[in-house]
Design an enzyme around this catalytic site. Structure first.
Site, mmCIF file in Angstrom:
data_model
loop_
_atom_site.group_PDB
_atom_site.id
_atom_site.type_symbol
_atom_site.label_atom_id
_atom_site.label_comp_id
_atom_site.label_asym_id
_atom_site.label_seq_id
_atom_site.Cartn_x
_atom_site.Cartn_y
_atom_site.Cartn_z
ATOM 1 N N LYS A 9 12.131 1.536 -7.679
ATOM 2 C CA LYS A 9 12.149 1.169 -6.264
ATOM 3 C C LYS A 9 13.066 -0.036 -6.028
ATOM 4 O O LYS A 9 13.527 -0.679 -6.988
ATOM 5 C CB LYS A 9 10.709 0.871 -5.816
ATOM 6 C CG LYS A 9 9.791 2.118 -5.833
ATOM 7 C CD LYS A 9 8.373 1.741 -5.412
ATOM 8 C CE LYS A 9 7.507 2.963 -5.210
ATOM 9 N NZ LYS A 9 6.132 2.588 -4.742
ATOM 10 N N TYR A 49 7.943 10.803 1.389
ATOM 11 C CA TYR A 49 6.564 10.312 1.464
ATOM 12 C C TYR A 49 5.784 10.983 2.598
ATOM 13 O O TYR A 49 4.814 10.404 3.105
ATOM 14 C CB TYR A 49 6.567 8.791 1.647
ATOM 15 C CG TYR A 49 6.787 8.017 0.359
ATOM 16 C CD1 TYR A 49 5.852 8.083 -0.680
ATOM 17 C CD2 TYR A 49 7.889 7.194 0.181
ATOM 18 C CE1 TYR A 49 6.037 7.367 -1.853
ATOM 19 C CE2 TYR A 49 8.078 6.465 -1.000
ATOM 20 C CZ TYR A 49 7.134 6.558 -2.004
ATOM 21 O OH TYR A 49 7.297 5.838 -3.168
ATOM 22 N N ASN A 112 5.779 -2.300 -5.846
ATOM 23 C CA ASN A 112 5.247 -2.092 -7.189
ATOM 24 C C ASN A 112 6.231 -1.421 -8.163
ATOM 25 O O ASN A 112 5.844 -0.678 -9.053
ATOM 26 C CB ASN A 112 3.919 -1.329 -7.103
ATOM 27 C CG ASN A 112 4.071 -0.015 -6.339
ATOM 28 O OD1 ASN A 112 5.177 0.383 -6.013
ATOM 29 N ND2 ASN A 112 2.974 0.647 -6.079
ATOM 30 N N HIS A 115 7.944 4.535 -8.710
ATOM 31 C CA HIS A 115 7.173 5.694 -8.250
ATOM 32 C C HIS A 115 7.130 6.703 -9.383
ATOM 33 O O HIS A 115 8.121 6.880 -10.092
ATOM 34 C CB HIS A 115 7.867 6.337 -7.033
ATOM 35 C CG HIS A 115 7.346 7.715 -6.734
ATOM 36 N ND1 HIS A 115 6.265 7.937 -5.909
ATOM 37 C CD2 HIS A 115 7.742 8.933 -7.188
ATOM 38 C CE1 HIS A 115 6.025 9.245 -5.868
ATOM 39 N NE2 HIS A 115 6.905 9.874 -6.630
ATOM 40 N N GLU A 126 9.861 16.836 -6.444
ATOM 41 C CA GLU A 126 10.542 15.549 -6.305
ATOM 42 C C GLU A 126 11.819 15.488 -7.149
ATOM 43 O O GLU A 126 12.803 14.877 -6.732
ATOM 44 C CB GLU A 126 9.582 14.413 -6.667
ATOM 45 C CG GLU A 126 8.451 14.295 -5.630
ATOM 46 C CD GLU A 126 7.386 13.265 -5.984
ATOM 47 O OE1 GLU A 126 6.452 13.105 -5.175
ATOM 48 O OE2 GLU A 126 7.473 12.622 -7.060
HETATM 49 N N1 UDP Z 1 1.121 1.727 -0.802
HETATM 50 C C1 UDP Z 1 0.874 0.567 -0.073
HETATM 51 N N2 UDP Z 1 -0.433 0.243 0.225
HETATM 52 C C2 UDP Z 1 -1.490 1.000 -0.176
HETATM 53 C C3 UDP Z 1 -1.214 2.181 -0.898
HETATM 54 C C4 UDP Z 1 0.079 2.503 -1.202
HETATM 55 O O1 UDP Z 1 1.798 -0.142 0.297
HETATM 56 O O2 UDP Z 1 -2.629 0.674 0.128
HETATM 57 C C5 UDP Z 1 2.513 2.085 -1.141
HETATM 58 C C6 UDP Z 1 2.881 1.709 -2.574
HETATM 59 O O3 UDP Z 1 4.266 1.361 -2.622
HETATM 60 C C7 UDP Z 1 2.607 3.009 -3.316
HETATM 61 C C8 UDP Z 1 3.081 4.034 -2.274
HETATM 62 O O4 UDP Z 1 2.677 3.491 -1.013
HETATM 63 O O5 UDP Z 1 3.299 3.090 -4.541
HETATM 64 C C9 UDP Z 1 2.521 5.426 -2.444
HETATM 65 O O6 UDP Z 1 1.111 5.345 -2.476
HETATM 66 P P1 UDP Z 1 0.253 6.193 -3.520
HETATM 67 O O7 UDP Z 1 -1.176 6.093 -3.117
HETATM 68 O O8 UDP Z 1 0.842 7.559 -3.652
HETATM 69 O O9 UDP Z 1 0.420 5.370 -4.883
HETATM 70 P P2 UDP Z 1 1.268 5.705 -6.217
HETATM 71 O O10 UDP Z 1 1.216 7.191 -6.405
HETATM 72 O O11 UDP Z 1 2.661 5.194 -5.980
HETATM 73 O O12 UDP Z 1 0.559 4.951 -7.303
HETATM 74 MG MG MG Z 2 1.679 8.730 -5.125
#
Ligand code: UDP
Ligand code: MG
Length: 143
Positions: A9, A49, A112, A115, A126
């Protein structure tokens, strides 16, 4: 063999972690089948997304993901999807297991570093979001 998609990211690219992240996934037995640096447009980020559309963090997520270059990788390995999720760590870096990419480099739950696809189906979807079938086939993808 299974295919998954890893994104470094904008914070991971800006903080100069591309090389360390690629080295780590190669050490974990992944083969790189696609690798590209690009800037997501708003419509591409919204499409990528789409599953999170309407969630409270969606706007911030799209802003963040379009704010600078990202690196997209298509990675192949046995059990690629679940193994990459283990290597990445929990969504919130504060809760990510020691040594995972998000524990090492993540700033907070939104920012974070990486992805990783969350299912075998999404791994293929993807990877095809960033690389054509022809590119994946020519790079030796087995799926
Ligand atoms: N995200 C956020 N706040 C939250 C949950 C997710 O900003 O409470 C963002 C974060 O960058 C995350 C992305 O949205 O990586 C996608 O969320 P997901 O729940 O799919 O988490 P991941 O699969 O990336 O662990
Ligand atoms: Mg996810």
């Amino acid at each position: 063999m299974e295919l998954t998609c890893l994104l470094v990211k904008p914070d991971g690219v800006a903080d100069a972690h591309i090389g360390e992240i690629v080295a780590k996934v190669e050490r974990e037995g992944f083969t790189v089948r696609g690798l590209r640096l690009l800037v997501l447009t708003r419509s591409h980020a919204e499409a990528f997304y789409a599953i999170h559309h309407g969630r409270p963090f969606f706007e911030d997520l799209v802003e963040y993901m379009t704010g600078g270059p990202i690196v997209a990788l298509a990675l192949e390995r046995e059990d690629a999807v679940s193994h990459l999720r283990t290597v990445i760590g929990a969504t919130n870096p504060a809760e990510a297991a020691e040594g995972t990419i998000r524990a090492l480099y993540g700033r907070d739950i939104g920012t974070n570093t990486v992805h990783g696809s969350d299912s075998v189906e999404n791994g293929i979807r993807e990877a095809l979001f960033f690389f054509s079938e022809r590119e994946l086939a020519e790079s030796g993808t087995v799926i």
